[in-house]
Scaffold this motif. Structure first.
Motif, PDB file in Angstrom:
ATOM      1  N   SER A 102       0.811  -1.220   0.000  1.00  0.00           N
ATOM      2  CA  SER A 102       0.000   0.000   0.000  1.00  0.00           C
ATOM      3  C   SER A 102       0.848   1.275   0.000  1.00  0.00           C
ATOM      4  O   SER A 102       0.441   2.288  -0.562  1.00  0.00           O
ATOM      5  N   LEU A 103       2.019   1.244   0.608  1.00  0.00           N
ATOM      6  CA  LEU A 103       2.881   2.426   0.601  1.00  0.00           C
ATOM      7  C   LEU A 103       3.412   2.712  -0.802  1.00  0.00           C
ATOM      8  O   LEU A 103       3.445   3.867  -1.239  1.00  0.00           O
ATOM      9  N   VAL A 104       3.792   1.667  -1.516  1.00  0.00           N
ATOM     10  CA  VAL A 104       4.253   1.819  -2.901  1.00  0.00           C
ATOM     11  C   VAL A 104       3.086   2.259  -3.775  1.00  0.00           C
ATOM     12  O   VAL A 104       3.220   3.148  -4.611  1.00  0.00           O
ATOM     13  N   LYS A 106       0.456   4.010  -3.039  1.00  0.00           N
ATOM     14  CA  LYS A 106       0.104   5.421  -2.844  1.00  0.00           C
ATOM     15  C   LYS A 106       1.006   6.334  -3.667  1.00  0.00           C
ATOM     16  O   LYS A 106       0.581   7.385  -4.131  1.00  0.00           O
ATOM     17  N   GLU A 107       2.251   5.930  -3.854  1.00  0.00           N
ATOM     18  CA  GLU A 107       3.188   6.736  -4.643  1.00  0.00           C
ATOM     19  C   GLU A 107       3.034   6.514  -6.139  1.00  0.00           C
ATOM     20  O   GLU A 107       3.038   7.459  -6.915  1.00  0.00           O
ATOM     21  N   THR A 108       2.875   5.246  -6.544  1.00  0.00           N
ATOM     22  CA  THR A 108       2.856   4.935  -7.975  1.00  0.00           C
ATOM     23  C   THR A 108       1.459   4.982  -8.587  1.00  0.00           C
ATOM     24  O   THR A 108       1.327   5.150  -9.796  1.00  0.00           O
ATOM     25  N   HIS A 109       0.412   4.811  -7.779  1.00  0.00           N
ATOM     26  CA  HIS A 109      -0.976   4.805  -8.265  1.00  0.00           C
ATOM     27  C   HIS A 109      -1.828   5.687  -7.340  1.00  0.00           C
ATOM     28  O   HIS A 109      -2.767   5.217  -6.703  1.00  0.00           O
ATOM     29  N   PRO A 110      -1.537   6.977  -7.245  1.00  0.00           N
ATOM     30  CA  PRO A 110      -2.219   7.851  -6.262  1.00  0.00           C
ATOM     31  C   PRO A 110      -3.727   8.005  -6.483  1.00  0.00           C
ATOM     32  O   PRO A 110      -4.445   8.330  -5.548  1.00  0.00           O
TER      33      PRO A 110
END
Length: 114
Positions: A102-104, A106-110
């Motif tokens: 989920s952290l990735v 949020k950055e790559t698929h906001p």
């Protein structure tokens, strides 16, 4: 002399998609995205799994710290299970879902709400 051509072959993969309990109310939107992405929904079923059924489904995760929370969450309400089909269904489905972290995500698929 007549050459005989073999019939064309269509290679279709199938994959499982689950709309989890907390977003089952967005099922129509999600199905629309699935269909617009070239998938066919081969089968669809709305289910409410028991904790025991969830434990059996996620047996490969047994013993991990998150296992009790996972089975409680997945048995907390109805979900929708679908069999999806298309060419290279598994890789296209993974691409559509984005990162599982989920952290990735949020950055790559906001813009992803799901």
């Amino acid at each position: 002399m007549e050459l005989s051509m073999p019939p064309p072959q269509i290679y279709v993969e199938k994959t499982l998609a689950i709309i989890k309990p907390d977003i089952v109310d967005k099922e129509e939107e999600i199905q629309d995205i699935i269909l617009r992405s070239g998938f066919t929904i081969v089968q669809r079923r709305k289910l409410h799994l028991s904790p025991e059924q969830c434990s059996n489904f996620y047996v490969e995760e047994y013993g991990k710290m998150f296992f009790p929370n996972l089975t409680a969450y997945m048995s907390s309400g109805p979900l929708v299970a679908m069999i999806l089909a298309r060419h290279k269904a598994i890789s296209y489905w993974k691409e559509l879902l984005g990162p599982s972290n989920s952290l990735v995500a949020k950055e790559t698929h906001p813009d992803s709400d799901y």
